[in-house]
Design a protein around this motif. Structure first.
Motif, PDB file in Angstrom:
ATOM      1  N   PHE A   1       7.278   8.581  -2.508  1.00 23.30           N
ATOM      2  CA  PHE A   1       7.986   7.408  -1.997  1.00 23.30           C
ATOM      3  C   PHE A   1       8.679   7.730  -0.671  1.00 23.30           C
ATOM      4  O   PHE A   1       8.758   6.884   0.217  1.00 23.30           O
ATOM      5  N   LEU A   2       9.173   8.963  -0.555  1.00 24.12           N
ATOM      6  CA  LEU A   2       9.827   9.383   0.686  1.00 24.12           C
ATOM      7  C   LEU A   2       8.808   9.373   1.831  1.00 24.12           C
ATOM      8  O   LEU A   2       9.093   8.889   2.934  1.00 24.12           O
ATOM      9  N   ALA A   3       7.606   9.879   1.548  1.00 24.18           N
ATOM     10  CA  ALA A   3       6.547   9.873   2.557  1.00 24.18           C
ATOM     11  C   ALA A   3       6.195   8.446   2.953  1.00 24.18           C
ATOM     12  O   ALA A   3       5.955   8.144   4.128  1.00 24.18           O
ATOM     13  N   TYR A   4       6.193   7.549   1.967  1.00 20.71           N
ATOM     14  CA  TYR A   4       5.907   6.137   2.245  1.00 20.71           C
ATOM     15  C   TYR A   4       6.973   5.542   3.161  1.00 20.71           C
ATOM     16  O   TYR A   4       6.656   4.859   4.144  1.00 20.71           O
ATOM     17  N   MET A   5       8.247   5.823   2.855  1.00 19.89           N
ATOM     18  CA  MET A   5       9.318   5.274   3.674  1.00 19.89           C
ATOM     19  C   MET A   5       9.267   5.836   5.094  1.00 19.89           C
ATOM     20  O   MET A   5       9.561   5.133   6.063  1.00 19.89           O
ATOM     21  N   LEU A   6       8.891   7.132   5.228  1.00 24.52           N
ATOM     22  CA  LEU A   6       8.740   7.713   6.568  1.00 24.52           C
ATOM     23  C   LEU A   6       7.633   6.990   7.328  1.00 24.52           C
ATOM     24  O   LEU A   6       7.750   6.708   8.520  1.00 24.52           O
ATOM     25  N   ARG A   7       6.528   6.676   6.618  1.00 28.36           N
ATOM     26  CA  ARG A   7       5.417   5.942   7.234  1.00 28.36           C
ATOM     27  C   ARG A   7       5.910   4.595   7.757  1.00 28.36           C
ATOM     28  O   ARG A   7       5.601   4.196   8.882  1.00 28.36           O
TER      29      ARG A   7
ATOM     30  N   LEU B   1       0.815  -1.220   0.000  1.00 29.34           N
ATOM     31  CA  LEU B   1       0.000   0.000   0.000  1.00 29.34           C
ATOM     32  C   LEU B   1       0.848   1.268   0.000  1.00 29.34           C
ATOM     33  O   LEU B   1       0.716   2.125   0.861  1.00 29.34           O
ATOM     34  N   VAL B   2       1.740   1.355  -0.962  1.00 31.54           N
ATOM     35  CA  VAL B   2       2.457   2.608  -1.195  1.00 31.54           C
ATOM     36  C   VAL B   2       1.439   3.664  -1.642  1.00 31.54           C
ATOM     37  O   VAL B   2       1.493   4.821  -1.248  1.00 31.54           O
ATOM     38  N   GLY B   3       0.495   3.228  -2.493  1.00 34.87           N
ATOM     39  CA  GLY B   3      -0.637   4.082  -2.841  1.00 34.87           C
ATOM     40  C   GLY B   3      -0.413   5.023  -4.018  1.00 34.87           C
ATOM     41  O   GLY B   3      -1.342   5.702  -4.448  1.00 34.87           O
ATOM     42  N   TYR B   4       0.819   5.063  -4.554  1.00 34.71           N
ATOM     43  CA  TYR B   4       1.110   6.006  -5.630  1.00 34.71           C
ATOM     44  C   TYR B   4       0.384   5.614  -6.918  1.00 34.71           C
ATOM     45  O   TYR B   4       0.069   6.469  -7.753  1.00 34.71           O
ATOM     46  N   CYS B   5       0.084   4.316  -7.084  1.00 33.66           N
ATOM     47  CA  CYS B   5      -0.639   3.855  -8.287  1.00 33.66           C
ATOM     48  C   CYS B   5      -1.954   4.615  -8.453  1.00 33.66           C
ATOM     49  O   CYS B   5      -2.310   5.024  -9.558  1.00 33.66           O
ATOM     50  N   SER B   6      -2.666   4.800  -7.328  1.00 30.18           N
ATOM     51  CA  SER B   6      -3.960   5.474  -7.408  1.00 30.18           C
ATOM     52  C   SER B   6      -3.808   6.959  -7.720  1.00 30.18           C
ATOM     53  O   SER B   6      -4.705   7.570  -8.297  1.00 30.18           O
ATOM     54  N   GLU B   7      -2.654   7.545  -7.309  1.00 29.36           N
ATOM     55  CA  GLU B   7      -2.435   8.965  -7.590  1.00 29.36           C
ATOM     56  C   GLU B   7      -2.190   9.209  -9.071  1.00 29.36           C
ATOM     57  O   GLU B   7      -2.633  10.225  -9.607  1.00 29.36           O
ATOM     58  N   VAL B   8      -1.468   8.310  -9.727  1.00 28.34           N
ATOM     59  CA  VAL B   8      -1.074   8.573 -11.115  1.00 28.34           C
ATOM     60  C   VAL B   8      -2.105   8.053 -12.121  1.00 28.34           C
ATOM     61  O   VAL B   8      -2.045   8.410 -13.293  1.00 28.34           O
ATOM     62  N   CYS B   9      -3.071   7.247 -11.672  1.00 27.49           N
ATOM     63  CA  CYS B   9      -4.039   6.662 -12.604  1.00 27.49           C
ATOM     64  C   CYS B   9      -4.833   7.753 -13.315  1.00 27.49           C
ATOM     65  O   CYS B   9      -5.471   8.581 -12.671  1.00 27.49           O
ATOM     66  N   PRO B  10      -4.806   7.797 -14.674  1.00 28.10           N
ATOM     67  CA  PRO B  10      -5.509   8.855 -15.386  1.00 28.10           C
ATOM     68  C   PRO B  10      -7.019   8.614 -15.481  1.00 28.10           C
ATOM     69  O   PRO B  10      -7.748   9.459 -15.972  1.00 28.10           O
ATOM     70  N   LYS B  11      -7.481   7.453 -15.007  1.00 32.33           N
ATOM     71  CA  LYS B  11      -8.900   7.109 -15.132  1.00 32.33           C
ATOM     72  C   LYS B  11      -9.582   6.902 -13.781  1.00 32.33           C
ATOM     73  O   LYS B  11     -10.677   6.336 -13.717  1.00 32.33           O
ATOM     74  N   GLN B  12      -8.943   7.338 -12.693  1.00 29.69           N
ATOM     75  CA  GLN B  12      -9.514   7.232 -11.345  1.00 29.69           C
ATOM     76  C   GLN B  12      -9.986   5.816 -11.015  1.00 29.69           C
ATOM     77  O   GLN B  12     -11.017   5.606 -10.370  1.00 29.69           O
ATOM     78  N   VAL B  13      -9.199   4.837 -11.472  1.00 27.66           N
ATOM     79  CA  VAL B  13      -9.546   3.446 -11.173  1.00 27.66           C
ATOM     80  C   VAL B  13      -9.322   3.141  -9.684  1.00 27.66           C
ATOM     81  O   VAL B  13     -10.043   2.339  -9.096  1.00 27.66           O
ATOM     82  N   ASP B  14      -8.335   3.827  -9.080  1.00 30.28           N
ATOM     83  CA  ASP B  14      -7.942   3.555  -7.691  1.00 30.28           C
ATOM     84  C   ASP B  14      -7.494   2.102  -7.512  1.00 30.28           C
ATOM     85  O   ASP B  14      -8.115   1.333  -6.760  1.00 30.28           O
ATOM     86  N   PRO B  15      -6.411   1.722  -8.207  1.00 30.47           N
ATOM     87  CA  PRO B  15      -5.946   0.338  -8.096  1.00 30.47           C
ATOM     88  C   PRO B  15      -5.628  -0.068  -6.655  1.00 30.47           C
ATOM     89  O   PRO B  15      -5.869  -1.219  -6.275  1.00 30.47           O
ATOM     90  N   ALA B  16      -5.117   0.878  -5.855  1.00 30.29           N
ATOM     91  CA  ALA B  16      -4.757   0.526  -4.472  1.00 30.29           C
ATOM     92  C   ALA B  16      -5.977   0.030  -3.706  1.00 30.29           C
ATOM     93  O   ALA B  16      -5.885  -0.886  -2.882  1.00 30.29           O
ATOM     94  N   ALA B  17      -7.139   0.608  -4.000  1.00 28.47           N
ATOM     95  CA  ALA B  17      -8.365   0.154  -3.333  1.00 28.47           C
ATOM     96  C   ALA B  17      -8.728  -1.253  -3.794  1.00 28.47           C
ATOM     97  O   ALA B  17      -9.096  -2.105  -2.984  1.00 28.47           O
ATOM     98  N   ALA B  18      -8.596  -1.511  -5.093  1.00 29.39           N
ATOM     99  CA  ALA B  18      -8.920  -2.847  -5.616  1.00 29.39           C
ATOM    100  C   ALA B  18      -8.002  -3.890  -4.987  1.00 29.39           C
ATOM    101  O   ALA B  18      -8.465  -4.955  -4.549  1.00 29.39           O
ATOM    102  N   VAL B  19      -6.706  -3.587  -4.925  1.00 27.45           N
ATOM    103  CA  VAL B  19      -5.751  -4.556  -4.388  1.00 27.45           C
ATOM    104  C   VAL B  19      -6.021  -4.804  -2.909  1.00 27.45           C
ATOM    105  O   VAL B  19      -5.981  -5.948  -2.435  1.00 27.45           O
ATOM    106  N   ASN B  20      -6.330  -3.730  -2.172  1.00 24.75           N
ATOM    107  CA  ASN B  20      -6.500  -3.917  -0.735  1.00 24.75           C
ATOM    108  C   ASN B  20      -7.850  -4.521  -0.375  1.00 24.75           C
ATOM    109  O   ASN B  20      -7.969  -5.207   0.643  1.00 24.75           O
ATOM    110  N   ARG B  21      -8.866  -4.316  -1.220  1.00 22.88           N
ATOM    111  CA  ARG B  21     -10.093  -5.098  -1.018  1.00 22.88           C
ATOM    112  C   ARG B  21      -9.824  -6.563  -1.346  1.00 22.88           C
ATOM    113  O   ARG B  21     -10.415  -7.456  -0.749  1.00 22.88           O
ATOM    114  N   GLY B  22      -8.898  -6.781  -2.281  1.00 23.73           N
ATOM    115  CA  GLY B  22      -8.464  -8.154  -2.564  1.00 23.73           C
ATOM    116  C   GLY B  22      -7.802  -8.790  -1.347  1.00 23.73           C
ATOM    117  O   GLY B  22      -7.970  -9.985  -1.106  1.00 23.73           O
TER     118      GLY B  22
END
Lengths: 251, 120, 130
Positions: C21-27, A209-230
């Motif tokens: 990523f830095l924020a993640y590593m701090l977490r 759950l780094v979560g950056y995938c959901s930030e960069v997704c151009p279609k608001q899929v929110d992959p992090a939510a899908a993976v974590n519900r998984g």
């Protein structure tokens, strides 16, 4: 009055036949308010260096072909604009975590194999004949998977995922989102075929759950939510399999 | 495609998740009370005195509360630390699991021993 | 397909490449401080079982400048960890639907923040009562 601004675009180049590693080449490109990053690359190819290699198709954030790293951030190059980087400059690199084939083109084979492995189609135990009509869904049933069906396989999320970069046996954000999209679809009966992948180390458990995938997704899929519900589904499957024959999730 | 091996991560992820609730909901207050407010004299004169703390750990709810906090905090943090090794490029594998989850288990057993099995 | 002479970029130092990523590593780093705090609590419990003198020594340690300094860091780590935990929590739970409408993420995050503040105040009152 015509816009006469120019911007520096640094592009990562790599020719597999002559280079042992990539290098950076700089170009000066004219632009106006409407010039996308992709159009900047097309300008370089048309006017400055015809050998520059990159993928693109639709120019309107639908096809998912033109993803690049722009100043270290995964972007659809058709959806990013040069004006937003001016007066600074741009550094354009191929999508992170994928092998570079040539210049800005990466090898997507690994993702395509993963996409196939999640069986991204509706699986029925018994297909009903066309004469009986379509499978009906309530708006609630549609809303439980709709956002995850917006994925255009652009791979920005894979470039945003350090876990995939560190160990590409991880199935990754987009493939797991599409897996969840079909598991969450009321018409689908294939959950038991997909759960072994979800439950494996290569499935949802490669995610921290780094979560950056959901930030960069151009279609608001929110992959992090899908993976974590998984992860929740997999945990239920893990413990409930002792109580119910089908693991509790394939109801 | 090769058959997929079921991960036992759900066990540790469940403990990590439960510990995350403790860490986010209870830990900030506890840290502030015991680590800052008490030594800086922001609490009353009797606060966290030997008698009051003895009464707390002698009661079942009090002992249970401390046990849950100590144990789950350990499971939460050891899970994170184990995964962080992978993040910084150290492939600890099974060894990492044994060390870090082992530490959480030892801490849990120690907390249980001193809270429930030690005469006061 | 013929073997391609592709180039794979190294991952070393990946967490320095992007503020996210830095924020993640701090977490993830907050875990070290919170683990230390679990150790402090356990030490306190052990001191209690050993009698008033041992407990007094434990409280003396808590009052030392070293301990206060460390607890400032632990407190910051705990607050940051709590904030990140609440922020991602909607991703790990199924969508909550109330009266046909999905509860927005910010309501879920916000209510947990409020709960955290209430717990904070309640525990402070409990501990501070003399």
């Amino acid at each position: 009055m015509p816009d006469r601004r120019e911007i520096d675009i640094e592009v990562m180049r790599y020719n597999p036949e002559t280079d042992s590693e990539p290098y950076i080449q700089s170009f000066r490109v004219p632009f106006d308010e409407d010039t996308s990053v992709l159009m900047g690359l097309q300008y370089i190819k048309d006017h400055l260096d015809g050998s520059l290699t990159f993928r693109w198709s639709c120019r309107m954030a639908v096809c998912g072909s033109c993803g690049k790293m722009v100043n270290g951030v995964p972007k659809l190059s058709c959806k990013a604009f040069l004006r937003d980087y001016y007066p600074g400059k741009l550094r354009i690199e191929p999508l992170e975590h994928f092998p570079i084939v040539r210049d800005l083109a990466v090898d997507q084979t690994d993702f395509l194999e993963k996409l196939e492995a999640v069986k991204p189609w509706i699986i029925r135990k018994d297909e009903k004949p066309l004469s009986e009509g379509t499978y009906l869904q309530t708006p609630e049933e549609v809303s439980s998977y709709l956002q995850f069906s917006s994925c255009i396989n652009c791979l920005l999320c894979y470039s945003a995922c350090p876990q995939y970069g560190l160990d590409n046996s991880f199935t990754g954000p987009a493939a797991l989102s599409l897996l969840h999209r079909y598991n969450a679809d009321s018409r689908d009966e294939g959950k038991s075929e997909r759960m072994p992948l979800v439950n494996s180390e290569e499935g949802v458990w490669g995610c921290t759950l780094v979560g950056y995938c959901s930030e960069v997704c151009p279609k608001q899929v929110d992959p992090a939510a899908a993976v974590n519900r998984g992860k929740v589904n997999s945990t239920m499957d893990y413990f409930l399999r002792f109580l119910t024959p089908r693991g509790g999730v394939d109801s | 495609m090769k058959p997929m091996k079921r991960s036992n991560e759900p066990i540790f992820w469940s403990l990590f998740g439960a510990g995350g609730v403790v860490a986010s909901l209870v830990a900030p207050a506890l840290v502030f009370i015991t680590g800052l407010a008490l030594p800086l004299g922001l609490l009353g004169p009797d606060a966290l005195s030997y008698e009051r703390m003895l009464a707390l750990v002698s009661s079942l709810p009090g002992a249970l509360f401390l046990f849950v906090v100590i144990s789950l905090l350990l499971w939460h943090t050891m899970h994170r630390i184990n995964h962080s090794l992978h993040d910084i490029g150290i492939k600890a594998g099974l060894g990492g699991k044994v060390i870090f989850y082992g530490l959480a288990l030892v801490g849990t057993m120690a907390a249980a021993y001193f809270l429930f099995a030690t005469p006061l | 397909m013929s073997a391609r002479n592709t180039y794979v970029r190294p991952m070393s130092g990946w967490y320095r490449r992007n503020p996210h990523f830095l924020a993640y590593m701090l977490r993830e780093l907050t875990a070290v401080f919170l683990a230390g705090y679990a150790g402090v609590l356990l030490a306190g419990v052990i001191a209690l079982t050993r009698g008033p003198d041992a407990y007094a020594a434990f409280r003396e340690f808590l009052s030392s400048p070293l301990s206060v300094g460390l607890h400032v860091l632990i407190f910051i780590a705990a607050l940051y960890n709590a904030y990140t935990w609440f922020k991602v929590s909607p991703k790990a739970m199924p969508p909550i639907v109330l009266a046909g409408r999905r509860i927005p993420d910010r309501v879920i995050v916000g209510s947990q923040l409020v709960a955290c503040v209430l717990v904070f105040v309640a525990m402070l009152l409990l501990a501070g009562m003399s």
